[in-house]
Scaffold this motif. Structure first.
Motif, short mmCIF file in Angstrom:
data_model
loop_
_atom_site.label_atom_id
_atom_site.label_comp_id
_atom_site.label_asym_id
_atom_site.label_seq_id
_atom_site.Cartn_x
_atom_site.Cartn_y
_atom_site.Cartn_z
N SER A 33 66.87 73.12 -11.17
CA SER A 33 67.09 73.13 -9.73
C SER A 33 66.10 74.05 -9.05
O SER A 33 65.76 75.10 -9.58
N THR A 34 65.63 73.62 -7.86
CA THR A 34 64.73 74.42 -7.05
C THR A 34 65.26 74.51 -5.64
O THR A 34 66.17 73.80 -5.25
N ALA A 57 57.35 70.91 -13.65
CA ALA A 57 56.64 70.53 -14.86
C ALA A 57 56.92 69.06 -15.16
O ALA A 57 57.83 68.45 -14.59
N PRO A 58 56.14 68.44 -16.05
CA PRO A 58 56.44 67.05 -16.43
C PRO A 58 57.88 66.89 -16.91
O PRO A 58 58.43 67.75 -17.59
N GLY A 59 58.50 65.79 -16.52
CA GLY A 59 59.87 65.51 -16.92
C GLY A 59 60.73 65.14 -15.73
O GLY A 59 60.25 64.95 -14.61
N ARG A 60 62.02 65.04 -15.99
CA ARG A 60 63.00 64.62 -14.98
C ARG A 60 63.84 65.83 -14.61
O ARG A 60 64.43 66.48 -15.46
N HIS A 61 63.88 66.14 -13.32
CA HIS A 61 64.55 67.34 -12.85
C HIS A 61 65.49 67.00 -11.68
O HIS A 61 65.23 66.08 -10.92
N THR A 62 66.55 67.76 -11.54
CA THR A 62 67.33 67.76 -10.31
C THR A 62 66.82 68.94 -9.48
O THR A 62 66.89 70.08 -9.93
N VAL A 63 66.31 68.65 -8.31
CA VAL A 63 65.73 69.69 -7.46
C VAL A 63 66.56 69.80 -6.18
O VAL A 63 67.20 68.84 -5.74
N SER A 64 66.55 70.97 -5.58
CA SER A 64 67.28 71.18 -4.33
C SER A 64 66.37 71.82 -3.30
O SER A 64 65.42 72.54 -3.64
N ALA A 74 67.81 66.03 -4.93
CA ALA A 74 67.09 64.82 -5.31
C ALA A 74 66.80 64.86 -6.80
O ALA A 74 66.77 65.93 -7.42
N VAL A 75 66.58 63.69 -7.37
CA VAL A 75 66.07 63.56 -8.73
C VAL A 75 64.56 63.39 -8.62
O VAL A 75 64.07 62.50 -7.92
N ASP A 109 59.89 55.14 -11.84
CA ASP A 109 59.13 56.05 -12.69
C ASP A 109 58.83 55.44 -14.05
O ASP A 109 57.75 55.66 -14.62
N GLY A 110 59.75 54.64 -14.59
CA GLY A 110 59.49 53.97 -15.86
C GLY A 110 58.46 52.87 -15.72
O GLY A 110 57.67 52.63 -16.64
N LEU A 111 58.44 52.21 -14.58
CA LEU A 111 57.50 51.13 -14.34
C LEU A 111 56.12 51.63 -13.95
O LEU A 111 55.13 50.91 -14.12
N TRP A 112 56.05 52.85 -13.42
CA TRP A 112 54.77 53.42 -12.98
C TRP A 112 54.67 54.84 -13.53
O TRP A 112 54.89 55.81 -12.81
N PRO A 113 54.32 55.00 -14.79
CA PRO A 113 54.34 56.32 -15.43
C PRO A 113 53.38 57.32 -14.83
O PRO A 113 53.54 58.52 -15.03
N ASP A 114 52.36 56.86 -14.10
CA ASP A 114 51.39 57.77 -13.49
C ASP A 114 51.85 58.31 -12.14
O ASP A 114 51.17 59.17 -11.57
N ALA A 115 52.96 57.81 -11.61
CA ALA A 115 53.39 58.20 -10.27
C ALA A 115 54.43 59.31 -10.31
O ALA A 115 55.27 59.36 -11.22
N ILE A 116 54.36 60.20 -9.34
CA ILE A 116 55.45 61.13 -9.06
C ILE A 116 56.50 60.35 -8.27
O ILE A 116 56.17 59.72 -7.26
N VAL A 117 57.73 60.35 -8.73
CA VAL A 117 58.78 59.58 -8.04
C VAL A 117 59.95 60.50 -7.74
O VAL A 117 60.40 61.26 -8.60
N ILE A 118 60.44 60.43 -6.50
CA ILE A 118 61.59 61.24 -6.11
C ILE A 118 62.67 60.33 -5.53
O ILE A 118 62.40 59.46 -4.71
N TYR A 119 63.90 60.55 -6.02
CA TYR A 119 65.06 59.76 -5.61
C TYR A 119 66.02 60.71 -4.87
O TYR A 119 66.87 61.36 -5.49
N PRO A 120 65.92 60.83 -3.55
CA PRO A 120 66.76 61.79 -2.81
C PRO A 120 68.21 61.33 -2.72
O PRO A 120 68.54 60.15 -2.84
N ASP A 121 69.09 62.31 -2.47
CA ASP A 121 70.51 62.06 -2.25
C ASP A 121 70.82 62.14 -0.76
O ASP A 121 70.45 63.11 -0.09
N GLY A 122 71.53 61.13 -0.25
CA GLY A 122 71.99 61.17 1.12
C GLY A 122 73.19 62.10 1.29
O GLY A 122 73.72 62.65 0.32
N LEU A 123 73.64 62.24 2.53
CA LEU A 123 74.82 63.06 2.85
C LEU A 123 75.85 62.22 3.60
O LEU A 123 75.50 61.24 4.27
N PRO A 124 77.13 62.58 3.51
CA PRO A 124 78.13 61.93 4.38
C PRO A 124 77.81 62.21 5.84
O PRO A 124 77.08 63.13 6.18
#
Length: 300
Positions: A33-34, A57-64, A74-75, A109-124
């Motif tokens: 988390s950040t 760093a490379p990998g999958r992170h949950t960031v804030s 977001a992931v 991210d699996g389909l485009w390994p060279d891309a940085i991909v971020i999946y944000p979380d919405g709010l109520p």
């Protein structure tokens, strides 16, 4: 098997919906988390708190991120072999969803390994047709909605990623499903100077957004039997985008459900019109990645 629970919202110039995967989404055990501070605009953050280098760093992170005193999450997926510069994709879930479940559904991210991909979380707080109280997570679809909270979130994420990773400013892409599609269209209007191309799935922008947004290559997916956003309503956006991009529709090339139309300056409209409903067919995410790879901000 996944069950889909969906809601819809209509606004002036835009009809966008949201849906969620009812299977509970679990965060990866290796996530980190950040925290980042709010920004004044899409260009420069007003303040960003120190971030641990390992979180990017490379990998999958949950960031804030701290956005005007509210923690947003977001992931984030950073390539194992990070190119410099690297394309960046923002992927926004539908109403009631979350970034982790949307990652599992579309796997950009699996389909485009060279891309940085971020999946944000919405709010109520943003109402949907099946969620009139707005108790489920969602996104604003007009500049004034929810005090502009989600545009500020986008600004903070973009500024932070540019600061911490080698983002290719010529290849920043935004996609969204349903209510996330509505937010994608809003970002094209408000932050189009940063965006190379967009993909709107199961919810298309109307005249107000299309005619006032910077012309950007666009991928549009719609189902002929969508029970939430009528197909005829979505289809009405096609000639609007064609006109905005200067496309001659008689030049269209169709292959099955996929149609590609080209305009001046390498601008492109791709439509994927399938016989299904509101969800994203599994063949669509690879088509979106191929579409994004064809475009850059400087070349249409």
């Amino acid at each position: 098997m996944r069950q889909v629970l969906c809601g819809a919202i209509a606004v002036v110039g835009l009809l966008a919906t949201g849906c969620s995967d009812s299977r509970p989404a679990t965060e990866p055990s290796s996530s980190s988390s950040t925290s980042a501070g709010p920004v004044a605009s899409s260009a420069q953050p007003s303040s960003i708190a120190p971030l641990r280098r390992s979180d990017y760093a490379p990998g999958r992170h949950t960031v804030s991120f701290d956005v005007d005193g509210v923690t947003r999450t977001a992931v984030l997926v950073v390539p194992s072999s990070l190119p410099s510069p690297a394309p960046l994709v923002f992927a926004f879930h539908g109403h009631g969803g979350n970034g982790n479940a949307f990652d599992q559904r579309v796997d950009i991210d699996g389909l485009w390994p060279d891309a940085i991909v971020i999946y944000p979380d919405g709010l109520p707080g943003h109402p949907g047709l099946t969620d009139p109280d707005g108790s489920q997570p969602g996104w604003q679809v007009r500049p004034s909605d929810e005090g502009g909270r989600d545009v500020a979130f986008f600004d903070t994420m973009l500024a932070t990623l540019r600061d911490k990773l080698p983002v290719d400013n010529d290849r920043i892409f935004v996609m969204g499903h349903s209510n996330g599609s509505g937010f994608t269209a809003l970002l094209q209007l408000l932050r189009g100077d940063d965006i190379a191309a967009t993909a709107t799935l199961s919810g298309q922008p109307g005249a107000i957004l299309v005619n006032n947004a910077p012309p950007r290559s666009t991928f549009m997916m719609m189902g002929e039997n969508d029970p939430l956003v009528p197909y005829d309503t979505q289809r009405a956006s096609i000639p609007l985008v064609e006109a905005r991009l200067g496309i001659d529709p008689t030049t269209a090339i169709t292959d099955g459900y996929l149609t590609s139309e080209r305009g001046p300056g390498n601008k492109e409209l791709v439509t994927y019109i399938h016989p299904g409903g509101h969800d994203v067919p599994p063949e669509v995410p690879p088509l979106i990645v191929d579409f994004f790879k064809r475009h850059a901000l400087s070349t249409g």
